[in-house]
Design a protein around this motif. Sequence first.
Motif, PDB file in Angstrom:
ATOM      1  N   UNK A  35      41.022   9.984  -6.488  1.00 21.60           N
ATOM      2  CA  UNK A  35      39.729  10.253  -5.633  1.00 21.60           C
ATOM      3  C   UNK A  35      39.759   8.920  -4.599  1.00 21.60           C
ATOM      4  N   UNK A  36      38.992   8.986  -3.494  1.00 20.43           N
ATOM      5  CA  UNK A  36      38.655   8.138  -2.750  1.00 20.43           C
ATOM      6  C   UNK A  36      38.045   6.724  -3.377  1.00 20.43           C
ATOM      7  N   UNK A  37      37.287   6.772  -4.495  1.00 15.72           N
ATOM      8  CA  UNK A  37      36.607   5.788  -5.047  1.00 15.72           C
ATOM      9  C   UNK A  37      37.565   4.943  -5.821  1.00 15.72           C
ATOM     10  N   UNK A  38      38.748   5.393  -5.858  1.00 18.02           N
ATOM     11  CA  UNK A  38      39.711   4.501  -6.660  1.00 18.02           C
ATOM     12  C   UNK A  38      40.163   3.265  -5.904  1.00 18.02           C
ATOM     13  N   UNK A  39      39.819   2.210  -6.293  1.00 19.08           N
ATOM     14  CA  UNK A  39      40.268   1.019  -5.550  1.00 19.08           C
ATOM     15  C   UNK A  39      41.511   0.925  -5.343  1.00 19.08           C
ATOM     16  N   UNK A  40      42.416   1.148  -6.306  1.00 14.04           N
ATOM     17  CA  UNK A  40      43.949   0.846  -6.165  1.00 14.04           C
ATOM     18  C   UNK A  40      44.476   1.775  -5.067  1.00 14.04           C
ATOM     19  N   UNK A  41      43.945   2.775  -4.806  1.00 15.96           N
ATOM     20  CA  UNK A  41      44.433   3.721  -3.781  1.00 15.96           C
ATOM     21  C   UNK A  41      44.016   3.295  -2.417  1.00 15.96           C
ATOM     22  N   UNK A  58      51.554  10.568  13.444  1.00 15.95           N
ATOM     23  CA  UNK A  58      50.346  11.422  12.911  1.00 15.95           C
ATOM     24  C   UNK A  58      50.425  11.185  11.604  1.00 15.95           C
ATOM     25  N   UNK A  59      49.595  10.675  10.851  1.00 13.61           N
ATOM     26  CA  UNK A  59      49.556  10.699   9.689  1.00 13.61           C
ATOM     27  C   UNK A  59      48.250  11.295   8.970  1.00 13.61           C
ATOM     28  N   UNK A  60      48.279  11.474   7.418  1.00 12.04           N
ATOM     29  CA  UNK A  60      47.039  11.801   6.914  1.00 12.04           C
ATOM     30  C   UNK A  60      47.130  11.823   5.435  1.00 12.04           C
ATOM     31  N   UNK A  61      46.311  10.936   4.727  1.00 11.85           N
ATOM     32  CA  UNK A  61      46.342  10.743   3.557  1.00 11.85           C
ATOM     33  C   UNK A  61      45.155  11.724   2.969  1.00 11.85           C
ATOM     34  N   UNK A  62      45.464  12.627   1.681  1.00 13.57           N
ATOM     35  CA  UNK A  62      44.582  13.442   1.184  1.00 13.57           C
ATOM     36  C   UNK A  62      44.145  13.097  -0.434  1.00 13.57           C
ATOM     37  N   UNK A  63      42.974  12.635  -0.697  1.00  7.87           N
ATOM     38  CA  UNK A  63      42.684  12.397  -1.884  1.00  7.87           C
ATOM     39  C   UNK A  63      42.063  13.719  -2.704  1.00  7.87           C
ATOM     40  N   UNK A  64      42.077  13.637  -4.105  1.00  9.35           N
ATOM     41  CA  UNK A  64      41.453  14.855  -4.793  1.00  9.35           C
ATOM     42  C   UNK A  64      40.056  14.457  -4.695  1.00  9.35           C
ATOM     43  N   UNK A  66      38.449  15.037  -7.616  1.00 11.08           N
ATOM     44  CA  UNK A  66      38.049  14.818  -8.969  1.00 11.08           C
ATOM     45  C   UNK A  66      39.249  13.611  -9.436  1.00 11.08           C
ATOM     46  N   UNK A  67      38.992  12.412  -9.916  1.00 10.33           N
ATOM     47  CA  UNK A  67      40.123  11.505 -10.367  1.00 10.33           C
ATOM     48  C   UNK A  67      41.134  12.247 -11.210  1.00 10.33           C
ATOM     49  N   UNK A  68      42.260  12.196 -10.812  1.00  6.02           N
ATOM     50  CA  UNK A  68      43.446  12.628 -11.796  1.00  6.02           C
ATOM     51  C   UNK A  68      43.752  14.198 -11.772  1.00  6.02           C
ATOM     52  N   UNK A  71      45.326  20.004 -10.349  1.00  6.10           N
ATOM     53  CA  UNK A  71      45.265  21.280  -9.582  1.00  6.10           C
ATOM     54  C   UNK A  71      44.862  21.058  -8.370  1.00  6.10           C
ATOM     55  N   UNK A  72      43.932  20.158  -8.266  1.00  7.82           N
ATOM     56  CA  UNK A  72      43.368  19.740  -6.692  1.00  7.82           C
ATOM     57  C   UNK A  72      44.686  19.284  -5.894  1.00  7.82           C
ATOM     58  N   UNK A  73      45.304  18.379  -6.495  1.00  4.26           N
ATOM     59  CA  UNK A  73      46.491  18.000  -5.710  1.00  4.26           C
ATOM     60  C   UNK A  73      47.501  18.815  -5.279  1.00  4.26           C
TER      61      UNK A  73
END
Length: 325
Positions: A35-41, A58-64, A66-68, A71-73
């Motif tokens: 998720x976007x709250x993960x400092x490492x990512x 043209x780039x896009x990073x897609x977070x989940x 829910x952390x980990x 299914x969302x990934x």
Amino acid sequence: MRKLTAMLLLGAALIGWQPAARADGLNIVFTHHSSASNTFWQAVKKGFDDACAKVEATCNMVFTQTEGSIEQQVANMRAALAAKPDALLTSIVDDHAFDDVIKEARDAGVLVIAVNVDDTEGAKGNARQAFVGQGFKPAGYSLAKAISEGFPKDGPIKVLVGISAPGQNWSETRGAGVMQFLEEYKAAHKDRDVSWERIDSGTDLAITSDRVGAYLNAHPDTTAYFDTGFWCAGVARVLADRGVAPGKVLLGGFDLVPEVLQQMQKGYVQALVDQQPYMQGFMPVMEAYLNKKIGLAPSDIDTGQGIVRPKEADSIMALSAQGMR
């Protein structure tokens, strides 16, 4: 040799670059399990964004959300592939969940590079074309070896290994590396009582604090705690709140995020393993660029297993706060 060649080619490609080297029409999407709250990512994202800016892709990073969440990934990957990108960068935290969607991407001519986490069988287990990231088992082994330098010279050694995400490749394999070292240590010290347990420690500072804190209540003679991420920072807070002196329980983990470096500065964390998240974001973009421009196939890049100790924490903190480490 393949990894070294890749690094040399990428370095050559960067020499003499102007602020931007256009890769006309290059479209890259990066999906992963956090998720976007993960400092490492966020550090990975900075490397990704900086590399994309250099080649004007043209780039896009897609977070989940829910952390980990696997299914969302997977859902994010399918949505991204519907837009027909040139390259898909993705973490492979499960040996089976991503096989079909990655094969579909490859069949459609999409370049696929595993980043941060790979299939445990590598190219034999998944159709991805290369891996940019850390060798997890050797990294876990190196961390345990570093922490063992602080083991007491006599008396029992009791260790807790926190598997932050049970079932996910990165966590299980790092933990396996830690336990491999402990097995060897026990065999080499037959006169000592050496034992260890594993626990589902979680991927949230508060959850890890609660779970490991409860374990320490029941096992006050614990010698060391190993975390497979940076959530040992939460354990350090528990120890400090309880008035336990730094070093009474040895702590080790992964990733140089500010939260854990602060605890290292206070003396509660004795060793960390750096896997260079900025590099994990930056280098796969360069590989996609070289593939697009000159048809160079992507290559594996090992981003390392450097051990960081308290004496280095101050100098690293500034870069970590900037998202570079």
